[in-house]
Design a protein around this motif. Sequence first.
Motif, PDB file in Angstrom:
ATOM      1  N   ASP A 130       9.695   7.780   1.615  1.00 59.21           N
ATOM      2  CA  ASP A 130       9.767   9.125   1.034  1.00 59.21           C
ATOM      3  C   ASP A 130       9.343  10.198   2.028  1.00 59.21           C
ATOM      4  O   ASP A 130       9.818  11.332   1.957  1.00 59.21           O
ATOM      5  CB  ASP A 130       8.900   9.225  -0.218  1.00 59.21           C
ATOM      6  CG  ASP A 130       9.517   8.533  -1.418  1.00 59.21           C
ATOM      7  OD1 ASP A 130      10.692   8.109  -1.341  1.00 59.21           O
ATOM      8  OD2 ASP A 130       8.811   8.385  -2.443  1.00 59.21           O
ATOM      9  N   ALA A 131       8.457   9.847   2.949  1.00 62.77           N
ATOM     10  CA  ALA A 131       8.024  10.823   3.956  1.00 62.77           C
ATOM     11  C   ALA A 131       9.211  11.313   4.781  1.00 62.77           C
ATOM     12  O   ALA A 131       9.245  12.467   5.208  1.00 62.77           O
ATOM     13  CB  ALA A 131       6.971  10.206   4.884  1.00 62.77           C
ATOM     14  N   ILE A 132      10.169  10.446   4.985  1.00 67.46           N
ATOM     15  CA  ILE A 132      11.365  10.831   5.743  1.00 67.46           C
ATOM     16  C   ILE A 132      12.402  11.475   4.830  1.00 67.46           C
ATOM     17  O   ILE A 132      12.914  12.554   5.106  1.00 67.46           O
ATOM     18  CB  ILE A 132      11.981   9.611   6.452  1.00 67.46           C
ATOM     19  CG1 ILE A 132      11.063   9.150   7.572  1.00 67.46           C
ATOM     20  CG2 ILE A 132      13.364   9.933   6.990  1.00 67.46           C
ATOM     21  CD1 ILE A 132      11.527   7.913   8.276  1.00 67.46           C
ATOM     22  N   HIS A 133      12.697  10.814   3.731  1.00 64.50           N
ATOM     23  CA  HIS A 133      13.823  11.242   2.899  1.00 64.50           C
ATOM     24  C   HIS A 133      13.523  12.424   1.991  1.00 64.50           C
ATOM     25  O   HIS A 133      14.458  13.037   1.478  1.00 64.50           O
ATOM     26  CB  HIS A 133      14.363  10.053   2.107  1.00 64.50           C
ATOM     27  CG  HIS A 133      15.026   9.080   3.012  1.00 64.50           C
ATOM     28  ND1 HIS A 133      16.309   9.250   3.460  1.00 64.50           N
ATOM     29  CD2 HIS A 133      14.571   7.967   3.614  1.00 64.50           C
ATOM     30  CE1 HIS A 133      16.627   8.271   4.275  1.00 64.50           C
ATOM     31  NE2 HIS A 133      15.577   7.476   4.392  1.00 64.50           N
ATOM     32  N   LYS A 134      12.271  12.749   1.819  1.00 67.34           N
ATOM     33  CA  LYS A 134      11.926  13.926   1.016  1.00 67.34           C
ATOM     34  C   LYS A 134      11.371  15.045   1.891  1.00 67.34           C
ATOM     35  O   LYS A 134      10.728  15.967   1.398  1.00 67.34           O
ATOM     36  CB  LYS A 134      10.918  13.536  -0.074  1.00 67.34           C
ATOM     37  CG  LYS A 134      11.514  12.619  -1.120  1.00 67.34           C
ATOM     38  CD  LYS A 134      10.546  12.347  -2.238  1.00 67.34           C
ATOM     39  CE  LYS A 134      11.179  11.453  -3.295  1.00 67.34           C
ATOM     40  NZ  LYS A 134      10.238  11.183  -4.390  1.00 67.34           N
ATOM     41  N   ASP A 135      11.651  14.967   3.175  1.00 70.81           N
ATOM     42  CA  ASP A 135      11.146  15.947   4.134  1.00 70.81           C
ATOM     43  C   ASP A 135      11.532  17.378   3.740  1.00 70.81           C
ATOM     44  O   ASP A 135      10.680  18.258   3.670  1.00 70.81           O
ATOM     45  CB  ASP A 135      11.663  15.604   5.535  1.00 70.81           C
ATOM     46  CG  ASP A 135      10.992  16.406   6.619  1.00 70.81           C
ATOM     47  OD1 ASP A 135       9.751  16.499   6.609  1.00 70.81           O
ATOM     48  OD2 ASP A 135      11.710  16.947   7.481  1.00 70.81           O
ATOM     49  N   ASP A 136      12.797  17.609   3.472  1.00 73.28           N
ATOM     50  CA  ASP A 136      13.251  18.953   3.103  1.00 73.28           C
ATOM     51  C   ASP A 136      12.639  19.413   1.780  1.00 73.28           C
ATOM     52  O   ASP A 136      12.310  20.592   1.623  1.00 73.28           O
ATOM     53  CB  ASP A 136      14.774  19.011   3.028  1.00 73.28           C
ATOM     54  CG  ASP A 136      15.430  18.907   4.398  1.00 73.28           C
ATOM     55  OD1 ASP A 136      14.766  19.227   5.411  1.00 73.28           O
ATOM     56  OD2 ASP A 136      16.607  18.500   4.451  1.00 73.28           O
ATOM     57  N   ALA A 137      12.482  18.482   0.849  1.00 76.17           N
ATOM     58  CA  ALA A 137      11.891  18.842  -0.445  1.00 76.17           C
ATOM     59  C   ALA A 137      10.430  19.264  -0.289  1.00 76.17           C
ATOM     60  O   ALA A 137      10.000  20.250  -0.900  1.00 76.17           O
ATOM     61  CB  ALA A 137      12.008  17.671  -1.422  1.00 76.17           C
ATOM     62  N   PHE A 138       9.669  18.524   0.527  1.00 80.37           N
ATOM     63  CA  PHE A 138       8.277  18.912   0.788  1.00 80.37           C
ATOM     64  C   PHE A 138       8.223  20.301   1.429  1.00 80.37           C
ATOM     65  O   PHE A 138       7.465  21.163   0.988  1.00 80.37           O
ATOM     66  CB  PHE A 138       7.595  17.912   1.729  1.00 80.37           C
ATOM     67  CG  PHE A 138       6.953  16.746   1.033  1.00 80.37           C
ATOM     68  CD1 PHE A 138       5.859  16.924   0.217  1.00 80.37           C
ATOM     69  CD2 PHE A 138       7.449  15.470   1.217  1.00 80.37           C
ATOM     70  CE1 PHE A 138       5.259  15.849  -0.415  1.00 80.37           C
ATOM     71  CE2 PHE A 138       6.866  14.393   0.583  1.00 80.37           C
ATOM     72  CZ  PHE A 138       5.768  14.580  -0.238  1.00 80.37           C
ATOM     73  N   ARG A 139       9.019  20.494   2.458  1.00 80.95           N
ATOM     74  CA  ARG A 139       9.017  21.771   3.181  1.00 80.95           C
ATOM     75  C   ARG A 139       9.397  22.919   2.245  1.00 80.95           C
ATOM     76  O   ARG A 139       8.761  23.976   2.251  1.00 80.95           O
ATOM     77  CB  ARG A 139       9.973  21.677   4.370  1.00 80.95           C
ATOM     78  CG  ARG A 139       9.837  22.826   5.334  1.00 80.95           C
ATOM     79  CD  ARG A 139      10.608  22.593   6.625  1.00 80.95           C
ATOM     80  NE  ARG A 139       9.888  21.616   7.444  1.00 80.95           N
ATOM     81  CZ  ARG A 139      10.347  20.389   7.732  1.00 80.95           C
ATOM     82  NH1 ARG A 139      11.512  19.984   7.298  1.00 80.95           N
ATOM     83  NH2 ARG A 139       9.631  19.583   8.488  1.00 80.95           N
ATOM     84  N   SER A 140      10.415  22.715   1.422  1.00 77.54           N
ATOM     85  CA  SER A 140      10.843  23.766   0.487  1.00 77.54           C
ATOM     86  C   SER A 140       9.770  24.062  -0.553  1.00 77.54           C
ATOM     87  O   SER A 140       9.530  25.227  -0.885  1.00 77.54           O
ATOM     88  CB  SER A 140      12.135  23.340  -0.223  1.00 77.54           C
ATOM     89  OG  SER A 140      13.184  23.243   0.697  1.00 77.54           O
TER      90      SER A 140
END
Length: 181
Positions: free
Chosen positions: A141-151
């Motif tokens: 998830d750290a990789i695949h939710k990168d954009d979601a975390f940043r947003s």
Amino acid sequence: MNEKPSDFGGLCFSRVVIVGANGAGKTWLAQRIAQWRGLPGISKDALALTTGWAQRDRAEVQAKVLDAVAAEAWVLEGGPSILLPEVLTRANLVVWLDFPAGLRFRRILWRSLRYLGRVRPEHPPGNRDWPGFRQWRFAWDAIHKDDAFRSAIAAGLANTNVAIIRLTTPAEVTHFLDQIA
């Protein structure tokens, strides 16, 4: 207000929010700032976890966070869910650790191995790290939710007047710590 990494000198702060995605180094940085500045450290994970990695109810966690930041001084670390308006109103500095997903992935795996079978210092008893699906999914998830975390972090910080320092490399973190130590 956004600060450039070279503009840390002279910052006066006593209520600090450290925010970032999984594996960014939030706990590590919060512990150093708390120790060097003589401030109490608050881990969102410590407030949110019970045992066996079970999470408290969201409203209960938010109440615990708000109670913790009612104090005069603190360093609070966690993910985007800590960016409550009441927290940001009290804070006088936000440090956003915005590292690349690959680095965070490696850090999560290393941390899992380092604390294998043990409870990390920032977690309550009964939350031992172990190899298995949960840890791999967390790292994935750290990789695949990168954009979601940043947003989510950008949205949480969008309408605040608190000073925000966004650090994107370990070298910037080192420079920041050199300036405030």
